[in-house]
Design a protein around this motif. Structure first.
Motif, PDB file in Angstrom:
ATOM      1  N   LEU A 193       0.879  -1.161   0.000  1.00 13.66           N
ATOM      2  CA  LEU A 193       0.000   0.000   0.000  1.00 13.66           C
ATOM      3  C   LEU A 193       0.914   1.208   0.000  1.00 13.66           C
ATOM      4  O   LEU A 193       1.895   1.253   0.750  1.00 13.66           O
ATOM      5  CB  LEU A 193      -0.866  -0.021   1.265  1.00 13.66           C
ATOM      6  N   CYS A 194       0.630   2.186  -0.864  1.00  9.99           N
ATOM      7  CA  CYS A 194       1.417   3.413  -0.859  1.00  9.99           C
ATOM      8  C   CYS A 194       0.503   4.568  -0.458  1.00  9.99           C
ATOM      9  O   CYS A 194      -0.594   4.704  -1.010  1.00  9.99           O
ATOM     10  CB  CYS A 194       2.005   3.681  -2.239  1.00  9.99           C
ATOM     11  N   VAL A 195       0.953   5.368   0.494  1.00  9.96           N
ATOM     12  CA  VAL A 195       0.227   6.601   0.823  1.00  9.96           C
ATOM     13  C   VAL A 195       1.129   7.768   0.462  1.00  9.96           C
ATOM     14  O   VAL A 195       2.231   7.904   1.003  1.00  9.96           O
ATOM     15  CB  VAL A 195      -0.166   6.643   2.314  1.00  9.96           C
ATOM     16  N   LYS A 196       0.664   8.567  -0.496  1.00  9.46           N
ATOM     17  CA  LYS A 196       1.432   9.758  -0.887  1.00  9.46           C
ATOM     18  C   LYS A 196       1.039  10.888   0.051  1.00  9.46           C
ATOM     19  O   LYS A 196      -0.141  11.220   0.181  1.00  9.46           O
ATOM     20  CB  LYS A 196       1.108  10.135  -2.333  1.00  9.46           C
ATOM     21  N   VAL A 197       2.043  11.446   0.734  1.00  7.90           N
ATOM     22  CA  VAL A 197       1.781  12.479   1.737  1.00  7.90           C
ATOM     23  C   VAL A 197       2.363  13.811   1.254  1.00  7.90           C
ATOM     24  O   VAL A 197       3.553  13.895   0.963  1.00  7.90           O
ATOM     25  CB  VAL A 197       2.434  12.104   3.087  1.00  7.90           C
ATOM     26  N   ASP A 198       1.510  14.828   1.147  1.00  7.08           N
ATOM     27  CA  ASP A 198       1.981  16.175   0.813  1.00  7.08           C
ATOM     28  C   ASP A 198       2.256  16.895   2.133  1.00  7.08           C
ATOM     29  O   ASP A 198       1.334  17.085   2.926  1.00  7.08           O
ATOM     30  CB  ASP A 198       0.916  16.961   0.040  1.00  7.08           C
ATOM     31  N   GLU A 225       4.212  -8.599   5.322  1.00  6.22           N
ATOM     32  CA  GLU A 225       5.300  -8.872   6.266  1.00  6.22           C
ATOM     33  C   GLU A 225       4.806  -8.704   7.699  1.00  6.22           C
ATOM     34  O   GLU A 225       3.815  -8.035   7.956  1.00  6.22           O
ATOM     35  CB  GLU A 225       6.483  -7.943   5.974  1.00  6.22           C
ATOM     36  N   LYS A 226       5.547  -9.309   8.611  1.00  5.84           N
ATOM     37  CA  LYS A 226       5.160  -9.317  10.015  1.00  5.84           C
ATOM     38  C   LYS A 226       5.076  -7.891  10.557  1.00  5.84           C
ATOM     39  O   LYS A 226       5.998  -7.099  10.372  1.00  5.84           O
ATOM     40  CB  LYS A 226       6.194 -10.119  10.800  1.00  5.84           C
ATOM     41  N   GLN A 227       3.964  -7.571  11.200  1.00  4.17           N
ATOM     42  CA  GLN A 227       3.712  -6.252  11.794  1.00  4.17           C
ATOM     43  C   GLN A 227       3.695  -5.100  10.789  1.00  4.17           C
ATOM     44  O   GLN A 227       3.730  -3.929  11.165  1.00  4.17           O
ATOM     45  CB  GLN A 227       4.734  -5.966  12.908  1.00  4.17           C
ATOM     46  N   ILE A 228       3.651  -5.425   9.502  1.00  4.39           N
ATOM     47  CA  ILE A 228       3.528  -4.426   8.424  1.00  4.39           C
ATOM     48  C   ILE A 228       4.521  -3.267   8.556  1.00  4.39           C
ATOM     49  O   ILE A 228       4.175  -2.159   8.953  1.00  4.39           O
ATOM     50  CB  ILE A 228       2.080  -3.880   8.332  1.00  4.39           C
ATOM     51  N   PRO A 229       5.807  -3.518   8.232  1.00  3.83           N
ATOM     52  CA  PRO A 229       6.776  -2.419   8.270  1.00  3.83           C
ATOM     53  C   PRO A 229       6.450  -1.348   7.223  1.00  3.83           C
ATOM     54  O   PRO A 229       5.840  -1.655   6.187  1.00  3.83           O
ATOM     55  CB  PRO A 229       8.111  -3.100   7.950  1.00  3.83           C
ATOM     56  N   VAL A 230       6.832  -0.103   7.501  1.00  3.27           N
ATOM     57  CA  VAL A 230       6.561   1.002   6.566  1.00  3.27           C
ATOM     58  C   VAL A 230       7.882   1.665   6.180  1.00  3.27           C
ATOM     59  O   VAL A 230       8.676   2.028   7.044  1.00  3.27           O
ATOM     60  CB  VAL A 230       5.622   2.060   7.201  1.00  3.27           C
ATOM     61  N   ASP A 231       8.119   1.812   4.875  1.00  2.82           N
ATOM     62  CA  ASP A 231       9.295   2.530   4.374  1.00  2.82           C
ATOM     63  C   ASP A 231       8.853   3.862   3.801  1.00  2.82           C
ATOM     64  O   ASP A 231       7.706   4.019   3.409  1.00  2.82           O
ATOM     65  CB  ASP A 231       9.982   1.730   3.261  1.00  2.82           C
ATOM     66  N   SER A 232       9.816   4.780   3.712  1.00  2.00           N
ATOM     67  CA  SER A 232       9.456   6.106   3.227  1.00  2.00           C
ATOM     68  C   SER A 232      10.391   6.538   2.102  1.00  2.00           C
ATOM     69  O   SER A 232      11.604   6.365   2.207  1.00  2.00           O
ATOM     70  CB  SER A 232       9.557   7.086   4.398  1.00  2.00           C
ATOM     71  N   VAL A 233       9.811   7.062   1.010  1.00  2.00           N
ATOM     72  CA  VAL A 233      10.604   7.639  -0.085  1.00  2.00           C
ATOM     73  C   VAL A 233      10.257   9.119  -0.127  1.00  2.00           C
ATOM     74  O   VAL A 233       9.086   9.475  -0.239  1.00  2.00           O
ATOM     75  CB  VAL A 233      10.244   6.983  -1.435  1.00  2.00           C
ATOM     76  N   GLU A 234      11.277   9.976  -0.009  1.00  2.00           N
ATOM     77  CA  GLU A 234      10.993  11.415   0.067  1.00  2.00           C
ATOM     78  C   GLU A 234      11.414  12.133  -1.201  1.00  2.00           C
ATOM     79  O   GLU A 234      12.433  11.804  -1.795  1.00  2.00           O
ATOM     80  CB  GLU A 234      11.725  12.028   1.275  1.00  2.00           C
ATOM     81  N   MET A 235      10.611  13.119  -1.628  1.00  2.00           N
ATOM     82  CA  MET A 235      10.956  13.941  -2.781  1.00  2.00           C
ATOM     83  C   MET A 235      10.629  15.390  -2.473  1.00  2.00           C
ATOM     84  O   MET A 235       9.616  15.684  -1.860  1.00  2.00           O
ATOM     85  CB  MET A 235      10.150  13.508  -4.006  1.00  2.00           C
ATOM     86  N   LYS A 236      11.517  16.278  -2.952  1.00  4.66           N
ATOM     87  CA  LYS A 236      11.290  17.702  -2.693  1.00  4.66           C
ATOM     88  C   LYS A 236      10.531  18.367  -3.850  1.00  4.66           C
ATOM     89  O   LYS A 236      10.005  19.460  -3.704  1.00  4.66           O
ATOM     90  CB  LYS A 236      12.642  18.407  -2.508  1.00  4.66           C
ATOM     91  N   GLU A 237      10.523  17.708  -5.016  1.00  6.13           N
ATOM     92  CA  GLU A 237       9.925  18.354  -6.200  1.00  6.13           C
ATOM     93  C   GLU A 237       8.430  18.054  -6.293  1.00  6.13           C
ATOM     94  O   GLU A 237       7.964  17.070  -5.716  1.00  6.13           O
ATOM     95  CB  GLU A 237      10.598  17.805  -7.473  1.00  6.13           C
ATOM     96  N   PRO A 238       7.693  18.887  -7.046  1.00  2.99           N
ATOM     97  CA  PRO A 238       6.265  18.608  -7.246  1.00  2.99           C
ATOM     98  C   PRO A 238       6.051  17.240  -7.915  1.00  2.99           C
ATOM     99  O   PRO A 238       6.849  16.825  -8.757  1.00  2.99           O
ATOM    100  CB  PRO A 238       5.799  19.716  -8.208  1.00  2.99           C
ATOM    101  N   PRO A 274      12.491   0.365  -0.538  1.00  2.50           N
ATOM    102  CA  PRO A 274      12.339   0.572  -1.979  1.00  2.50           C
ATOM    103  C   PRO A 274      13.662   1.058  -2.582  1.00  2.50           C
ATOM    104  O   PRO A 274      14.314   1.930  -2.005  1.00  2.50           O
ATOM    105  CB  PRO A 274      11.273   1.667  -2.076  1.00  2.50           C
ATOM    106  N   ALA A 275      14.049   0.463  -3.720  1.00  2.71           N
ATOM    107  CA  ALA A 275      15.334   0.820  -4.341  1.00  2.71           C
ATOM    108  C   ALA A 275      15.071   1.541  -5.662  1.00  2.71           C
ATOM    109  O   ALA A 275      14.220   1.121  -6.448  1.00  2.71           O
ATOM    110  CB  ALA A 275      16.138  -0.455  -4.595  1.00  2.71           C
ATOM    111  N   LEU A 276      15.807   2.642  -5.885  1.00  4.10           N
ATOM    112  CA  LEU A 276      15.679   3.377  -7.149  1.00  4.10           C
ATOM    113  C   LEU A 276      16.320   2.550  -8.259  1.00  4.10           C
ATOM    114  O   LEU A 276      17.496   2.190  -8.180  1.00  4.10           O
ATOM    115  CB  LEU A 276      16.359   4.744  -7.037  1.00  4.10           C
TER     116      LEU A 276
END
Length: 418
Positions: A193-198, A225-238, A274-276
């Motif tokens: 699941l991805c949640v895009k956060v502004d 996965e166990k306990q549903i880990p959450v990763d974050s990908v950050e971007m500064k651009e629109p 997540p890997a670029l």
């Protein structure tokens, strides 16, 4: 006249729905005869349940008829009305959203989420779920789990909650700070699941522009996965677009300052961040269209970007073709992922209406110019009868099979040339 406004396929391709002054008609069977009629004046929006048992229809306008502002849930096979509602305010369609197995449907209200169960269409446990300030929610495409988000409230941070139904068990919570907006994107297989956060640096109360110093986070929930880990990908651009690969584990993001934007591809793997994989720079696109079979993607510059198209193979990021279809308004993959249609709809512009058919590699097959052309939709296919293991087996031994087919093709050719 086939329809007054537009047409819509049911999710498995069994029915074609058409709209009329007095209601909705469903067509199907070997000869496309009328299968069902639902009488309700002024219907503009419809939604099928994923297993095609139910149809939701809505007449949004106040036109003085008895059906004005009415939303009805129908049983498709019997034609009976199961329940009706009068939704208030301007809700985003679909107002009622279905679980993947047609067992539940849910809608948002003021500070609450109401889940109804089928076939009775009564409230689950006879009460709504209290969700103060709820802004949006979405069901998992494969499990009876839904995700919703609530904004910040004074000193309480914004929150994304993953909720199991019918137990109402909160299986994951994530608190977020300085949130202007969130969007929820489920991956088709329900694995992620991805949640895009502004997010904002400063909030201004009085000015036109409410927020300054915007940045964007993609919170990736590893659902299996166990306990549903959450990763974050950050971007500064629109950010202009985000899309999961339908089959596979990649996602793509269009980001940067228009007109020259970047497209980044990431891969999520079990137990990993997540890997670029690749960043494509200086592209003219504002929409992403993945093949339903995954791997291939079309980057499209719709409306303002003159219809630039790029066909990309995301296995090695070769650009198979860079081309354009001027004024393109719609891009539609066929369900097998072998063909793509780009179309210029009369609803958007009245010049050069028609559609072009391409292979998945971006080779043009046919150009059809059609005055007053509005809409082209591929018929959805029912899911394959093969198991994932069988599909893997076929892919593994493809070279063996293709040799057999090629020899048959050659025999045919020699026979034809005699």
């Amino acid at each position: 006249r086939w329809t007054e406004t537009y047409v819509k396929w049911s999710p498995l391709g069994t029915y074609l729905a058409t709209f009329h002054k007095l209601g909705v008609a469903l067509w199907g069977g070997p000869d496309f005869t009328q299968q069902a009629r639902f009488s309700q004046k002024g219907v503009e929006c419809i939604d099928f349940s994923p297993c095609e048992k139910y149809l939701v229809s809505y007449s949004p306008r106040m036109d003085g008829s008895s059906d004005a502002k009415r939303l009805v849930i129908w049983d498709i096979l019997t034609g009976h009305e199961k329940r009706s509602f009068y939704p208030d305010g301007s809700s985003v369609w679909p107002i009622f959203r279905w679980s993947h197995d047609d067992k539940y449907l849910a809608c948002m209200g003021e500070d609450m989420l109401s889940v109804y169960e089928t076939p009775s269409f009564g409230l689950l446990d006879k009460k709504s779920i209290k969700t103060p300030g709820i802004r949006d929610f979405a069901w998992s495409p494969t499990d009876n789990v839904l995700a919703y988000w609530v904004p910040e409230d004074k000193n309480v941070p914004a929150r994304v909650t993953v909720l199991e139904i019918p137990s109402r068990n909160e299986i994951r919570n994530k608190n977020l700070f300085n949130v202007a907006d969130c969007k929820i994107f489920w991956q088709k297989s329900g694995d992620y699941l991805c949640v895009k956060v502004d997010r904002f640096a400063k909030k201004k109360e009085k000015t036109e522009q409410k927020y300054t110093g915007m940045s964007y986070n993609f919170e990736i929930f590893h659902m299996r996965e166990k306990q549903i880990p959450v990763d974050s990908v950050e971007m500064k651009e629109p950010i202009h677009a985000f899309a999961w690969e339908p089959i596979g584990s990649k996602f793509a993001i269009i980001h940067g300052e228009i007109p020259s934007v970047n497209v980044s591809f990431y891969e999520v793997r079990f137990g990993h961040q997540p890997a670029l994989l690749k960043k494509l720079e200086k592209k003219a696109c504002n929409h992403l269209f993945w093949s339903p079979a995954g791997q291939f993607i079309v980057l499209a510059g719709l409306t303002t970007m003159a219809g630039a198209l790029e066909f990309i193979d995301t296995n090695d990021f070769t650009i198979m073709n860079s081309t354009d279809h001027y004024q393109t308004s719609d891009v539609e993959w066929d369900p097998t992922g072998r063909y793509v249609v780009t179309a210029v709809s009369n609803w958007k512009t009245n010049v050069d209406n028609g559609y072009w058919i391409w292979t998945f590699q971006g080779r043009i097959l046919k150009r059809v110019n059609l005055t007053a052309f509005n809409q082209l939709l591929w018929r959805p296919r029912p899911p394959t009868l093969l198991t994932p293991e069988q599909i893997k087996e076929i892919k593994k031994n493809l070279k063996k099979y293709s040799a057999q087919f090629e020899s048959k093709d050659r025999m045919r050719l020699t026979r034809a040339s005699k």
